[in-house]
Design a protein around this motif. Structure first.
Motif, mmCIF file in Angstrom:
data_model
loop_
_atom_site.group_PDB
_atom_site.id
_atom_site.type_symbol
_atom_site.label_atom_id
_atom_site.label_comp_id
_atom_site.label_asym_id
_atom_site.label_seq_id
_atom_site.Cartn_x
_atom_site.Cartn_y
_atom_site.Cartn_z
ATOM 1 N N GLU A 71 -8.464 4.058 -5.149
ATOM 2 C CA GLU A 71 -8.456 2.644 -5.547
ATOM 3 C C GLU A 71 -9.103 2.504 -6.925
ATOM 4 N N GLU A 72 -8.281 2.198 -7.939
ATOM 5 C CA GLU A 72 -8.769 2.104 -9.320
ATOM 6 C C GLU A 72 -9.198 0.699 -9.715
ATOM 7 N N GLY A 73 -8.701 -0.315 -9.003
ATOM 8 C CA GLY A 73 -8.814 -1.658 -9.549
ATOM 9 C C GLY A 73 -9.892 -2.548 -8.970
ATOM 10 N N CYS A 90 -15.912 0.167 -8.819
ATOM 11 C CA CYS A 90 -16.199 0.891 -7.573
ATOM 12 C C CYS A 90 -15.278 2.097 -7.437
ATOM 13 N N GLU A 91 -15.857 3.281 -7.413
ATOM 14 C CA GLU A 91 -15.082 4.522 -7.377
ATOM 15 C C GLU A 91 -15.191 5.250 -6.040
ATOM 16 N N PRO A 96 -8.832 4.520 -19.332
ATOM 17 C CA PRO A 96 -7.725 3.588 -19.567
ATOM 18 C C PRO A 96 -7.613 2.492 -18.513
ATOM 19 N N ALA A 97 -8.027 2.778 -17.272
ATOM 20 C CA ALA A 97 -8.011 1.740 -16.232
ATOM 21 C C ALA A 97 -9.000 0.626 -16.567
ATOM 22 N N ILE A 98 -10.172 0.994 -17.070
ATOM 23 C CA ILE A 98 -11.166 -0.008 -17.455
ATOM 24 C C ILE A 98 -10.664 -0.825 -18.643
ATOM 25 N N ALA A 99 -10.099 -0.144 -19.626
ATOM 26 C CA ALA A 99 -9.600 -0.840 -20.816
ATOM 27 C C ALA A 99 -8.464 -1.793 -20.473
ATOM 28 N N MET A 154 0.840 -1.201 0.000
ATOM 29 C CA MET A 154 0.000 0.000 0.000
ATOM 30 C C MET A 154 0.879 1.256 0.000
ATOM 31 N N PRO A 155 0.412 2.326 -0.634
ATOM 32 C CA PRO A 155 1.230 3.538 -0.704
ATOM 33 C C PRO A 155 1.301 4.270 0.627
#
Length: 328
Positions: free
Chosen positions: A12-14, A31-32, A161-164, A1-2
């Motif tokens: 959290e992007e993933g 989830c955003e 781009p995270a989704i792609a 974790m950062p």
């Protein structure tokens, strides 16, 4: 974790929820809500404030001001508190009380608009209030999320781009339409890089965004009483309109499985369900964006008897305050 020293550094992007087991729906939910503002609006707020600072619009003595139904106001409150800016959020009676208390806890001033304008509803009234203050006092700096290109650029740079990257064979993406920042950022990115992905906008019944008749809307975040200036429908493949009662049912059904999401998420999932039922579900890879979590909606979406049958006075309407509650 950062390890971070700025709340804007963490998002959290993933994280995705597979809705096949809970709703029997072939849909992955991005989830955003896992950042220090609790919503996707942290991305747009960071982008817009960074640009205002770079361009010299925010100077010593400046006061940030923004019209927000809630989540962007929280995100700007977080950023303003960390960077030492003063901030006034102009919201309306649909804004949840926990959201208002959260902004004030972070040091923001909050003004609640109660009466809609004749043209533009509550959003039009909020924007008129902001314009009046900015005209009267040049200390105010209005980011104007409804026309600020940083709003969509944030999602062009990050969300799409995270989704792609996670779903390289994505077929359809469902995005809620509020300011249309998230929608346009994702749509523009996929148009440029992955045009085969179908972009489906999900809107609330009663919103005028895509030309529908205006109506009462109680769930904040999605829909608009004024067509968003950022919207370019040439990037969008389809639009689905959702009744608020359907959005509430989806939220409560998810909560019964341990997933507590906000009203906008229930709207987007309901819209995706409608679209997939019409176009076929087999063999499609589908993703929907969940803007926030559900804790701020306990007095509304998750409250028995809400929405009221007469769509009248908001049951969680904030307490009265002075007519001109601006920062001195």
């Amino acid at each position: 974790m950062p390890v971070i020293d700025d709340p804007a550094q963490f998002n959290e992007e993933g994280l995705y929820v597979d809705l096949r087991s809970t709703l029997d729906l072939p849909l992955f939910l991005k989830c955003e809500g896992f950042n220090f503002a609790g919503s996707i609006k942290m991305k747009a707020a960071t982008e817009m404030v960074n640009a205002a600072e770079r361009e010299g619009l925010l100077r010593p003595g400046s006061i940030l001001i923004e019209s927000s139904s809630g989540n962007l106001g929280v995100a700007l409150s977080v950023i303003a508190a960390h960077r030492g800016h003063r901030f006034l959020c102009v919201t309306d009676v649909r804004c949840n009380q926990p959201t208002i208390r959260l902004m004030r806890a972070l040091g923001a001033e909050v003004h609640v608009v109660r009466e809609p304008s004749a043209h533009g509803g509550l959003l039009g009234a909020r924007k008129a209030y902001v314009r009046a203050l900015c005209a009267a006092d040049d200390r105010y700096v209005w980011l104007d999320q409804h026309s600020n290109h940083g709003n969509w650029r944030a999602h062009f740079r990050t969300t799409a781009p995270a989704i792609a990257d996670r779903f390289p064979r994505l077929d359809v993406l469902f995005v809620g339409a509020g300011t249309t920042g998230t929608l346009m950022g994702c749509a523009r990115w996929f148009w440029q890089w992955r045009r085969r992905v179908r972009i489906v906008a999900v809107d609330s019944v009663g919103s005028v965004t895509f030309g529908g008749p205006p109506g009462v809307r109680l769930i904040p975040g999605l829909g608009a009483g004024v067509r968003p200036p950022l919207l370019d429908t040439s990037y969008i493949d389809d639009v689905v309109h959702v009744e608020e009662s359907d959005a509430v049912r989806v939220c409560r059904r998810l909560a019964s499985h341990g997933f507590l999401f906000g009203g906008s998420t229930g709207t987007v999932i309901s819209g995706a369900d409608q679209w997939l039922a019409r176009h076929g579900r087999r063999g499609l890879t589908a993703v929907a964006i969940a803007p926030d979590l559900g804790e701020r909606y306990l007095d509304t979406v998750y409250r028995d008897g809400w929405p009221p049958a007469d769509n009248g006075r908001h049951p969680a309407e904030p307490e009265a305050e002075p007519a001109m509650a601006h920062i001195g």
